[in-house]
Design a protein around this motif. Sequence first.
Motif, mmCIF file in Angstrom:
data_model
loop_
_atom_site.group_PDB
_atom_site.id
_atom_site.type_symbol
_atom_site.label_atom_id
_atom_site.label_comp_id
_atom_site.label_asym_id
_atom_site.label_seq_id
_atom_site.Cartn_x
_atom_site.Cartn_y
_atom_site.Cartn_z
ATOM 1 N N MET A 221 0.868 -1.162 0.000
ATOM 2 C CA MET A 221 0.000 0.000 0.000
ATOM 3 C C MET A 221 0.924 1.237 0.000
ATOM 4 S SD MET A 221 -2.951 -1.520 2.543
ATOM 5 C CE MET A 221 -2.622 -0.466 3.923
ATOM 6 N N VAL A 238 -2.692 1.327 -3.932
ATOM 7 C CA VAL A 238 -2.228 2.583 -3.353
ATOM 8 C C VAL A 238 -3.341 3.633 -3.337
ATOM 9 C CG1 VAL A 238 -0.508 4.421 -3.531
ATOM 10 C CG2 VAL A 238 0.122 2.076 -4.144
ATOM 11 N N THR A 240 -3.803 6.615 -0.305
ATOM 12 C CA THR A 240 -3.381 7.889 0.284
ATOM 13 C C THR A 240 -2.268 8.603 -0.486
ATOM 14 O OG1 THR A 240 -3.845 6.793 2.371
ATOM 15 C CG2 THR A 240 -2.779 8.929 2.498
ATOM 16 N N ARG A 246 -7.853 10.170 3.606
ATOM 17 C CA ARG A 246 -9.286 9.950 3.617
ATOM 18 C C ARG A 246 -9.857 10.450 4.935
ATOM 19 N NH1 ARG A 246 -6.910 5.243 1.615
ATOM 20 N NH2 ARG A 246 -6.564 4.370 3.667
HETATM 21 C C1 LIG Z 1 -7.555 1.419 1.768
HETATM 22 C C2 LIG Z 1 -6.828 0.199 1.351
HETATM 23 C C3 LIG Z 1 -5.597 0.292 0.675
HETATM 24 C C4 LIG Z 1 -4.896 1.605 0.381
HETATM 25 O O1 LIG Z 1 -4.216 2.029 1.523
HETATM 26 P P1 LIG Z 1 -3.288 3.354 1.507
HETATM 27 O O2 LIG Z 1 -2.504 3.232 2.739
HETATM 28 O O3 LIG Z 1 -4.232 4.509 1.502
HETATM 29 O O4 LIG Z 1 -2.455 3.324 0.294
HETATM 30 C C5 LIG Z 1 -4.998 -0.889 0.282
HETATM 31 N N1 LIG Z 1 -5.553 -2.099 0.532
HETATM 32 C C6 LIG Z 1 -6.732 -2.222 1.172
HETATM 33 C C7 LIG Z 1 -7.284 -3.583 1.422
HETATM 34 C C8 LIG Z 1 -7.422 -1.080 1.600
HETATM 35 O O5 LIG Z 1 -8.579 -1.216 2.239
#
Ligand SMILES: *Cc1c(COP(=O)(O)O)cnc(C)c1O
Length: 250
Positions: A221, A238, A240, A246
């Motif tokens: 992520m 990805v 954020t 959010r």
């Molecule tokens: C929200 C989410 C992401 C993205 O996470 P970030 O830290 O915002 O990049 C990735 N995988 C899953 C399962 C999510 O729920």
Amino acid sequence: MSEQQSRRDELDRALSAVRSRIEAACAAAGRDSHELALIVVTKYFPASDVLLLHELGARHFGENRDQEAGEKFEQVRAELGDRADLTVHFIGQLQTNKAGHVASYADVVQSVDRTRLVAALARGAQSAGRTLDVLLQVDLDADTDTGAGGGNGGAGRGGVAPEAVDELADAVAAQEPLRLRGVMAVAPRDADPDEAFARLRDVGDRIRARHADATWVSAGMSGDLEAAVRHGATHLRVGTAILGSRPSPL
Ligand SMILES: *Cc1c(COP(=O)(O)O)cnc(C)c1O
């Protein structure tokens, strides 16, 4: 400059920065970045952002809430018409009674973690006349009671225990409208992502030994995509780092 134009510039810069991180991580790991799909996680953000990201070349989108995702991508597909060459990945915890609806608009369901969900998704895909790509969400948190990833828009809740993955894989493979494509996981909070993604890769290898098409590994992520690239991820999710922070869930 219009609000739309400044949002476009903002997304453009952030998307380029993430692509550069992926390139650098691939170079360091001796991998070809074309082996990787970047899924932009657009949960909590509007259809207008999806359309701007599509203009900027993004083609994979991730969502984790059924109702929001269904409405958003109905709007996006209506707007794009013939140009709607995009793939919608459902990555959130999924209730069995929502599975039929998810099967009507998602192309990939990454969060399959129990047998009952398999049957419900297969029925939904069947009645929508669609084929769904399926990933098994693996729980990499030894202490499952803590609910990994809480406070992260729900990221990482759920997942099948590594010992139970084989049985679930067979259940998916037995369903005609479902295609077993691999595994997905969220690294547990406060744990070393390298260690977690190495375990995910092992589980993926084990599944692939019996199901040759299960070649996908969805890991990584905003905060740990480099570790995921080092451990063989084929899909990065990805949010954020591209869209900004959010609103926090209640
Ligand atoms: C929200 C989410 C992401 C993205 O996470 P970030 O830290 O915002 O990049 C990735 N995988 C899953 C399962 C999510 O729920």
